[in-house]
Design an enzyme around this catalytic site. Structure first.
Site, short mmCIF file in Angstrom:
data_model
loop_
_atom_site.label_atom_id
_atom_site.label_comp_id
_atom_site.label_asym_id
_atom_site.label_seq_id
_atom_site.Cartn_x
_atom_site.Cartn_y
_atom_site.Cartn_z
N ASP A 87 -8.65 -1.20 -49.43
CA ASP A 87 -9.15 -1.62 -47.48
C ASP A 87 -8.27 -0.22 -46.72
O ASP A 87 -7.91 -0.42 -45.72
CB ASP A 87 -8.20 -2.49 -47.49
CG ASP A 87 -9.08 -3.13 -46.23
OD1 ASP A 87 -9.97 -2.75 -46.20
OD2 ASP A 87 -8.75 -4.14 -45.45
N ARG A 142 -8.25 1.02 -39.14
CA ARG A 142 -7.93 0.04 -38.44
C ARG A 142 -6.20 -0.63 -39.60
O ARG A 142 -5.48 -0.94 -38.91
CB ARG A 142 -8.00 -1.23 -38.19
CG ARG A 142 -8.50 -1.98 -39.54
CD ARG A 142 -10.21 -3.03 -39.86
NE ARG A 142 -10.10 -2.72 -41.47
CZ ARG A 142 -11.05 -2.21 -41.63
NH1 ARG A 142 -11.69 -0.98 -40.93
NH2 ARG A 142 -11.65 -2.30 -43.16
N ASN A 143 -5.93 0.62 -40.64
CA ASN A 143 -5.20 -0.32 -41.81
C ASN A 143 -4.19 1.27 -41.60
O ASN A 143 -3.32 1.73 -43.08
CB ASN A 143 -5.48 -0.85 -42.93
CG ASN A 143 -6.30 -1.96 -42.40
OD1 ASN A 143 -5.79 -2.30 -41.95
ND2 ASN A 143 -6.82 -2.26 -43.62
N ASP A 154 -1.21 -2.47 -44.53
CA ASP A 154 -1.89 -3.18 -44.99
C ASP A 154 -2.90 -3.27 -46.51
O ASP A 154 -4.08 -3.07 -46.65
CB ASP A 154 -3.42 -3.55 -43.92
CG ASP A 154 -4.24 -4.80 -43.87
OD1 ASP A 154 -3.62 -5.19 -44.82
OD2 ASP A 154 -5.28 -4.38 -43.65
P1 ADP Z 1 -4.38 -7.37 -41.94
O1 ADP Z 1 -4.30 -8.02 -43.10
O2 ADP Z 1 -5.52 -8.59 -40.79
O3 ADP Z 1 -5.39 -6.59 -41.75
P2 ADP Z 1 -2.37 -6.21 -40.44
O4 ADP Z 1 -1.85 -5.41 -42.00
O5 ADP Z 1 -3.60 -4.62 -41.04
O6 ADP Z 1 -2.99 -7.54 -41.36
O7 ADP Z 1 -2.41 -6.19 -39.37
C1 ADP Z 1 -2.77 -6.30 -38.13
C2 ADP Z 1 -2.90 -5.34 -36.75
O8 ADP Z 1 -1.29 -6.29 -36.23
C3 ADP Z 1 -3.49 -3.93 -36.72
O9 ADP Z 1 -3.47 -3.68 -36.31
C4 ADP Z 1 -2.04 -3.91 -36.32
O10 ADP Z 1 -2.22 -3.57 -34.39
C5 ADP Z 1 -0.70 -4.66 -36.40
N1 ADP Z 1 0.68 -4.77 -37.07
C6 ADP Z 1 0.23 -4.74 -38.16
N2 ADP Z 1 1.34 -4.13 -39.02
C7 ADP Z 1 2.12 -3.58 -37.64
C8 ADP Z 1 3.26 -3.14 -37.95
N3 ADP Z 1 4.77 -2.92 -38.48
N4 ADP Z 1 4.02 -2.07 -36.34
C9 ADP Z 1 2.97 -2.16 -35.65
N5 ADP Z 1 2.33 -3.11 -35.85
C10 ADP Z 1 1.42 -3.66 -36.92
MG MG Z 2 -5.80 -4.63 -41.29
#
Ligand code: ADP
Ligand code: MG
Length: 453
Positions: A320, A324-325, A338
């Site tokens: 993935d 965005r990740n 992610d």
């Molecule tokens: P998902 O599994 O739903 O894709 P993500 O890990 O991509 O989850 O996180 C969703 C959103 O939360 C990210 O796009 C980001 O904006 C925010 N986010 C996640 N982890 C962090 C982090 N360690 N620091 C800052 N923002 C985060």
């Molecule tokens: Mg994500």
């Protein structure tokens, strides 16, 4: 080393090993490094005394620590569930269970009660179907014995029939893609447990796949806290955390721990380092061409390639990778985040929910995920990066993307994208996975490009 057990004195920790406090240590001399239960320390050097090590705290302070007060952090493993056949019907289960040898069994998802399971066991030429249902987030057949997960349930009935027609003797293995189970006590044993009371929740950052993500504080450290909304996703949620326990790299978002006190039924949180500048796609869109320089883009490209080269070296597939990740730190470093779908290259996931515009043709068509399908996604991420966060394949309807790509169509170079970068994108989008460059190679090339820009 098991929790509460005698810590091993034979253990020889090399510099860089991570350990976590099992008890508070106040220290008695000036050379000692005080720490609290749960603090994460890095071994700096062994000493003459096998029970003492020189170590470094998170605030970079160094000193001596007694090895009996800490435990080494280790990776948490997933357990394959070869006997779990997922959503198959009662008739299909009966068709599969041959020969009807006593004790031959499988588990399937219940058709009538979604979220529950059915344990199917052969006995005296017939198949018995036992409903396994969820109560307070534990699994039970008879409302007497309760289990945290299916693996534990199987282990119990392998040892003893305990009311079933027979004990479980031989699993009917599923062909192809397997599911995985995880034992939450292993996070505790491996040194990754975080106490709920040490977490302070801050603002909501975004919606995650399994729940929501918040910023917060863990013992004075800024952290991100992933929450779980749907209790049924607990295994997938913990699988993500378990993948992260094996990873440590400056360009991968670092796991700090998992909060699972209170046992089954209580909320579970995944705690990671906090990246203040948020996800790369928002970063690009909000700042745009006027603020983001060629050098920043080249460095982001290199950073992501560096993190991915590390995953590649561990034979892990992300599945993935997308802007965005990728998250951006206060200092402007990019880190891959992610790991919700990340697995060993040999593991297969059932397809379905893959981000079409980022996923390679062979992964979409035949679930052939590999490091080379990650390389394809990396090419798409580069395109996002150099077009300042545009959505890939603009003007191509989602349903037509795969067909388009398979007939040879590739995205054009973003405006003002350096030709060396566009040529990397095209190599990442080779229809033949084996002809795409490895991340280790890409990292080398991008390191040179970043230094020049
Ligand atoms: P998902 O599994 O739903 O894709 P993500 O890990 O991509 O989850 O996180 C969703 C959103 O939360 C990210 O796009 C980001 O904006 C925010 N986010 C996640 N982890 C962090 C982090 N360690 N620091 C800052 N923002 C985060
Ligand atoms: Mg994500």
């Amino acid at each position: 080393m098991s929790e509460g057990g005698e810590p091993s004195r034979k253990e020889k920790w090399s510099p860089g090993t991570e350990v976590v406090g099992r008890f508070n240590f106040d220290g008695t001399s000036r050379d000692d490094l005080p720490f609290r239960k749960g603090d994460i320390l890095t071994i700096v050097a062994a000493s003459k005394d096998p029970n003492w090590y020189k170590a470094k705290r998170q605030d970079n302070k160094e000193g001596m620590i007694p090895s009996t007060y800490v435990q080494q952090r280790s990776a948490v493993k997933l357990h394959a569930m070869p006997w779990y056949h997922g959503k198959i019907s009662r008739e299909e289960a009966e068709r599969l269970l041959h020969p009807r040898k006593d004790g031959l069994y499988l588990i399937r998802e219940s058709v009538n009660y979604p979220g529950d399971f059915t344990l199917c066991v052969c006995f005296e030429g017939f198949v018995e179907h036992y409903r396994v249902f969820r109560q307070n987030n534990l699994l039970t057949v008879d409302q007497e014995e309760y289990f945290e997960n299916l693996t534990k349930l199987v282990e119990h009935y392998q040892a003893d029939a305990d009311g079933l027609c027979t004990r479980l003797r031989k699993a009917l293995d599923k062909q192809g893609q397997l599911d995985y189970d995880i034992d939450r006590s292993e996070f505790r044993k491996a040194g990754w447990a975080i106490a709920r009371k040490d977490l302070v929740f801050g603002q909501r950052l975004g919606g995650g796949e399994f729940g929501e993500v918040f910023n917060g504080d863990y013992r004075g450290m800024k952290v991100a806290i992933k929450t779980l909304k749907d209790e049924q996703a607990v295994q997938a949620f913990l699988a993500e955390a378990s993948v992260m326990t094996a990873l440590r790299h400056p360009h991968l978002v670092q796991l700090l721990g998992v909060s699972l006190d209170g046992g089954p039924g209580q909320p579970i949180y995944i705690v990671t380092e906090f990246l203040a500048k948020g996800c790369l796609v928002d970063y690009l869109r909000s700042r745009g061409r006027s603020l983001i320089r060629k050098k920043d883009q080249a460095e982001f490209s290199r950073d992501v390639a560096s993190g991915m080269a590390y995953l590649e070296s561990k034979n892990l597939v992300h599945r993935d990778l997308a802007a965005r990740n990728v998250l951006v730190s206060t200092e402007g470093k990019a880190k891959v985040a992610d790991f919700g779908l990340a697995r060993e290259a040999t593991h297969n996931l059932e397809g379905g929910k893959f981000p079409i515009k980022w996923t390679s043709p062979e992964a979409l068509r035949h679930s052939k995920f590999s490091t080379k399908s990650d390389v394809w996604s990396y090419g798409i991420m580069l395109w996002e990066l150099y077009s300042f966060g545009r959505v890939p394949y603009p003007r191509v309807p989602l349903a037509e993307v795969t067909q388009h790509v398979e007939s040879g169509y590739r995205m054009e170079s973003p405006d003002n994208c350096p030709p060396e970068i566009y040529s990397i994108m095209k190599r990442c989008w080779d229809i033949k996975p084996e002809l795409r460059p490895a991340f280790s190679l890409l990292y080398g090339e991008l390191d040179v490009l970043a230094a020049k820009s």
